[in-house]
Design an enzyme around this catalytic site. Structure first.
Site, mmCIF file in Angstrom:
data_model
loop_
_atom_site.group_PDB
_atom_site.id
_atom_site.type_symbol
_atom_site.label_atom_id
_atom_site.label_comp_id
_atom_site.label_asym_id
_atom_site.label_seq_id
_atom_site.Cartn_x
_atom_site.Cartn_y
_atom_site.Cartn_z
ATOM 1 N N GLY A 179 0.785 -1.233 0.000
ATOM 2 C CA GLY A 179 0.000 0.000 0.000
ATOM 3 C C GLY A 179 0.816 1.280 0.000
ATOM 4 O O GLY A 179 0.286 2.352 0.340
ATOM 5 N N LYS B 196 8.809 9.229 -7.395
ATOM 6 C CA LYS B 196 9.223 7.836 -7.197
ATOM 7 C C LYS B 196 10.515 7.633 -7.971
ATOM 8 O O LYS B 196 10.505 7.634 -9.208
ATOM 9 C CB LYS B 196 8.154 6.864 -7.668
ATOM 10 C CG LYS B 196 8.604 5.400 -7.505
ATOM 11 C CD LYS B 196 7.460 4.431 -7.458
ATOM 12 C CE LYS B 196 7.985 3.038 -7.154
ATOM 13 N NZ LYS B 196 6.918 2.087 -6.829
#
Length: 209
Positions: free
Chosen positions: A15, A33
């Site tokens: 998650g 990211k």
């Protein structure tokens, strides 16, 4: 001075991306990211872009977009790409920055370095934990690994259905604050992210040092 928040998990598929979106929305921070491995047609960046609705967040492209859904070191070898902590340059922003790791803390990015080497001492680390057989061990090992590197652990966010005995022992043995939970939602969209952002905003900001 802006704050950086590094989102790591106790394993893969726990998650992290949902939590990253919630923290990004709560703080109206930027999102990045560093390494994306696989799912290039629907990256975590794409997902967070779809879920975050505030007008202040900027979304920064990954340093490496690798084709194969494997550990970054292996996916990079297939693509003929060399990954290193030094070459993974953080985006330049005056805003707070949420950084989403890949997999767990000790996932290799090359033969010597892991995701942990992407975390800086000034980062506030949020650990995403999800209940499964072995998750207590994985959570405590992750916390121990962060502490051994003298990294700043902001707290733990649990993902999925509540499991009180598991969460109680993790809290007691780790000594790390519990920031909150993302329930097992039937679907994730911008409204769900916004609701959790409102719930968790004060807790995340309250843990700032």
């Amino acid at each position: 001075m802006n704050n950086t928040y590094f989102i790591t998990g106790i394993s893969t598929e726990v998650g992290k991306t949902v939590v990253s979106a919630v923290v990004t929305e709560a703080l109206e921070a930027d999102y990045w990211k560093p390494i994306q491995a696989g799912e290039l047609d629907c990256t975590d960046l794409h997902k967070v872009k779809n879920w975050v609705t505030n007008s202040n967040t900027k979304f920064h492209e990954s340093t490496a977009n690798l084709n194969t859904p494997m550990s970054p070191h292996a996916a990079a070898a297939i693509d003929g790409v060399k990954l290193s902590a030094k070459s993974t340059k953080r985006p330049n922003t005056k805003n707070d920055l949420v950084i989403e790791g890949a997999g767990g803390l000790l996932v290799p990015i090359n033969g010597q370095e892991t995701i942990a080497d992407l975390i800086m001492p000034t980062d506030k680390v949020i650990v995403v934990s999800r209940h499964y057989l072995g998750s207590i061990n994985h959570t405590l090992l992750t916390i121990e690994g962060l502490k051994s590197r003298n990294l700043d652990i902001l707290g733990i966010i649990f993902s999925g259905d509540e499991h009180p005995t598991t969460e109680a022992i993790i809290k007691k043995m780790s000594g790390v604050p519990i920031l909150g939970r993302i329930d097992e939602e039937p679907y994730i969209d911008e409204n769900v992210i916004s609701e959790y952002a409102a719930i968790l905003e004060a807790k995340i900001k309250g843990q700032k040092k």
